[in-house]
Motif scaffolding. Structure first.
Motif, short mmCIF file in Angstrom:
data_model
loop_
_atom_site.label_atom_id
_atom_site.label_comp_id
_atom_site.label_asym_id
_atom_site.label_seq_id
_atom_site.Cartn_x
_atom_site.Cartn_y
_atom_site.Cartn_z
N GLN A 169 38.14 -0.56 -18.49
CA GLN A 169 37.85 -1.81 -18.06
C GLN A 169 38.37 -1.99 -16.77
O GLN A 169 39.41 -1.33 -16.54
N THR A 269 27.68 2.81 -16.91
CA THR A 269 28.24 1.84 -17.46
C THR A 269 27.54 1.51 -18.94
O THR A 269 26.59 1.92 -19.36
N PRO A 270 28.07 0.65 -19.91
CA PRO A 270 29.32 -0.12 -19.56
C PRO A 270 30.48 0.71 -19.64
O PRO A 270 30.62 1.79 -20.14
#
Length: 290
Positions: A169, A269-270
């Protein structure tokens, strides 16, 4: 959790670096990072690093000893805008702390207390910290920051594979310290979506030493490699290295020995799907912080 207080295993020594990755709160008024002698209230603070946001953005540095603050030093600019991610690196030299932010030199702070007395790091204020790691000179082990004393981790073995808990993240940082083997031809660091053979590789970071030194970065997905990017910097990955990969909103930022060498835009992604770190090739690892 902030406020955080952790022990610095082995204390400070010349050449040792402390690397913090985190995020500044949007509504911040200030935060601080302290390097101090002990964890008790009133302990001497060798380095008080204190970004402030009252009126304009600036950074105060100071030392607290014998119960009182010394004369503060101010930088009238700040590389910590509200809401931003950052990587702060503090390196101990003989005469001063060398402070870099996001791979760029920010300032030096001359020692007022012998750095050998420092054994604790403390962080407070409106900031989130995702990781704190220590890099030591070649020949010394590296440790994560633990709130309580613990045993040092075993030396990582190549080929190396580790699960990234929760996936990647923005703001998450991976720090790898090691040594390129003599007569090396290449090694690689992969950030993968899964650990199975043939898994998608979001970042393939591949220093090569065939003829001249350069770095290839690429992505492997749907069974094939994409278009590779090359960094022709002969000094991009020296023999003794600390490699930091910083995950940002749009790209991976890659820092080697405190200097940014490459930015690689996300192709997979994610980000949370990227959950495996894999290292292999002509390299010996000293520490890996995930």
């Amino acid at each position: 959790n902030i406020p955080f207080t952790g022990s610095i295993h082995g204390g400070l020594q010349e050449g040792k670096s402390i690397i913090l990755s985190g995020r500044v709160h949007p509504g911040i008024d200030r935060f601080h990072v302290n390097l101090q002698a002990g964890s008790m209230h009133g302990a001497n603070i060798a380095l008080h690093f204190n970004p402030r946001y009252d009126g304009h953005h600036y950074v105060v540095t100071n030392t607290f000893q014998c119960g009182s603050w010394g004369s503060e030093e101010r930088k009238q600019t700040s590389p910590f805008p509200p809401g931003s991610n950052f990587t702060l690196q503090i390196t101990v030299t003989r005469d001063f702390y060398q402070i870099s932010v996001n791979g760029s030199h920010f300032m030096d702070y001359r020692h007022r207390i012998p750095f050998h007395s420092v054994d604790t790091i403390a962080v407070g204020g409106k900031v989130d910290i995702s990781s704190i790691s220590f890099s030591t000179p070649a020949g010394f082990p590296s440790f994560p920051a633990f709130p309580q004393p613990g045993f040092p981790p075993a030396m990582p073995v190549v080929p190396y594979k580790n699960f990234i808990s929760g996936g990647l993240q923005p703001g998450r940082t991976i720090t790898i310290q090691g040594m390129v083997q003599p007569n090396a031809t290449r090694f690689h660091v992969n950030l993968q979506a899964g650990s199975m053979h043939g898994a998608n590789i979001a970042l393939h970071f591949n220093p090569r030493y065939d003829g001249h030194h350069y770095v290839v970065t690429n992505t492997f997905q749907c069974g094939s490699w994409g278009s590779e990017e090359r960094n022709q910097d002969d000094l991009s990955v020296p023999r003794f290295f600390q490699l930091t990969i910083i995950c940002e909103n749009n790209a991976f930022r890659i820092v080697v020995n405190g200097m940014q060498v490459h930015t690689y835009n996300h192709r997979i992604t994610p980000l949370q799907s990227i959950n495996t770190l894999e290292i292999d090739g002509d390299v010996q690892l000293t520490s890996v912080m995930v």
